[in-house]
Design an enzyme around this catalytic site. Structure first.
Site, PDB file in Angstrom:
ATOM      1  N   ASN A   1       0.925  -1.170   0.031  1.00 51.06           N
ATOM      2  CA  ASN A   1       0.030  -0.060   0.020  1.00 51.06           C
ATOM      3  C   ASN A   1       0.947   1.269  -0.057  1.00 51.06           C
ATOM      4  OD1 ASN A   1      -2.850  -0.552  -0.112  1.00 51.06           O
ATOM      5  ND2 ASN A   1      -2.493  -1.716   1.926  1.00 51.06           N
TER       6      ASN A   1
ATOM      7  N   MET B   1       0.823  -2.971  11.922  1.00 52.14           N
ATOM      8  CA  MET B   1       0.249  -4.083  12.886  1.00 52.14           C
ATOM      9  C   MET B   1       0.477  -3.500  14.439  1.00 52.14           C
ATOM     10  SD  MET B   1      -1.045  -5.408  10.395  1.00 52.14           S
ATOM     11  CE  MET B   1      -1.525  -6.789  11.126  1.00 52.14           C
ATOM     12  N   ARG B   2       0.384  -2.427  14.843  1.00 55.61           N
ATOM     13  CA  ARG B   2       0.391  -2.094  15.899  1.00 55.61           C
ATOM     14  C   ARG B   2      -0.980  -1.225  16.398  1.00 55.61           C
ATOM     15  NH1 ARG B   2       3.507  -5.154  19.151  1.00 55.61           N
ATOM     16  NH2 ARG B   2       3.753  -3.339  20.577  1.00 55.61           N
ATOM     17  N   ILE B   3      -1.419  -1.493  17.529  1.00 57.96           N
ATOM     18  CA  ILE B   3      -2.644  -0.613  18.062  1.00 57.96           C
ATOM     19  C   ILE B   3      -1.959   0.905  18.529  1.00 57.96           C
ATOM     20  CG2 ILE B   3      -4.376  -0.115  19.977  1.00 57.96           C
ATOM     21  CD1 ILE B   3      -4.681  -3.280  19.712  1.00 57.96           C
TER      22      ILE B   3
ATOM     23  N   HIS C   1      -8.127  -0.865   6.054  1.00 55.02           N
ATOM     24  CA  HIS C   1      -8.340  -2.132   6.702  1.00 55.02           C
ATOM     25  C   HIS C   1      -9.244  -3.064   5.732  1.00 55.02           C
ATOM     26  CE1 HIS C   1      -9.530  -4.550  10.257  1.00 55.02           C
ATOM     27  NE2 HIS C   1     -10.651  -4.728   9.738  1.00 55.02           N
TER      28      HIS C   1
ATOM     29  N   GLU D   1     -10.376   6.781  18.803  1.00 52.14           N
ATOM     30  CA  GLU D   1      -9.701   5.813  19.941  1.00 52.14           C
ATOM     31  C   GLU D   1     -10.631   4.461  20.030  1.00 52.14           C
ATOM     32  OE1 GLU D   1      -9.241   8.110  23.518  1.00 52.14           O
ATOM     33  OE2 GLU D   1      -8.626   9.577  22.484  1.00 52.14           O
TER      34      GLU D   1
END
Length: 205
Positions: free
Chosen positions: A27, A103-105, A122, A155
């Protein structure tokens, strides 16, 4: 000079995008290709990756895009990671940030630093199949249509305002690899379009 001349020049100037990636970086490369083709009036002064040696980092080297490695494993927690992301992006003078396979919140530290200017892509038609392994969730559920979504990051996980979506049929013969590949092709198409529309709003707002 006309009083609106400076504003007009600012609106025409390339949008300065920061990009975050953890994996292969397709991407990210789609954004670079869209810029090179003149479809997206933007520039990428900084890509940040959290996995040293990942595909996105290798693509940045090949494409001549500045890349910064920020290994989350050597940082104390997600808050420290996001503080460093904010610092690096601000130092690079970015106007908005695209999470292109990050790939991390992320935490409120990053979200609030770029309120309304932090985008994520997503691999599902949100609000269906939020969170990890959306493709696997779709296959397990038996749905006949999945797809991808570009949305603003808030959030609440994968729940921000939707900017663009594209539907992808789920075939009886699909497995994780084949469905992921077809969804990814649509991500490459809709992500630059969503960034373009979002950027116009950032400049005009």
């Amino acid at each position: 000079m006309h009083p609106h001349a400076d504003r007009g020049a600012a609106l025409r100037a390339p949008l300065r995008l920061g990009v975050m990636a953890s994996g292969n970086g397709t991407n990210f490369e789609a954004l670079v290709e869209s810029i090179a083709a003149g479809e997206l009036c933007a520039e990428i002064p900084l890509l940040v990756v959290n996995n040293p040696g990942c595909g996105a980092q290798q693509r940045a080297l090949r494409l001549g895009v500045p890349c910064s490695v920020l290994d989350h494993r050597i940082l104390r927690d997600r808050v420290e990671l996001d503080r460093e992301l904010v610092r690096r992006f601000r130092e690079a003078g970015v106007e908005g940030v695209v999470m292109a396979g990050w790939m991390r919140i992320v935490t409120p530290v990053l979200i609030q630093a770029f309120t309304g200017r932090l985008l994520n892509v997503h691999p599902s038609l949100l609000p269906s199949f939020r969170g990890l392994d959306a493709v696997g969730q779709a296959l397990a559920s038996g749905v006949t249509i999945s797809g991808c979504t570009v949305h603003l990051v808030t959030e609440e996980l994968d729940a921000g305002p939707i900017l663009a979506q594209s539907a992808v049929p789920v075939l009886e013969t699909d497995d994780h690899v084949s469905l992921s590949a077809r969804i990814r092709r649509q991500e490459h198409r809709v992500l630059p379009q969503a960034v373009l529309r979002a950027g116009l709003r950032w400049r005009q707002g």
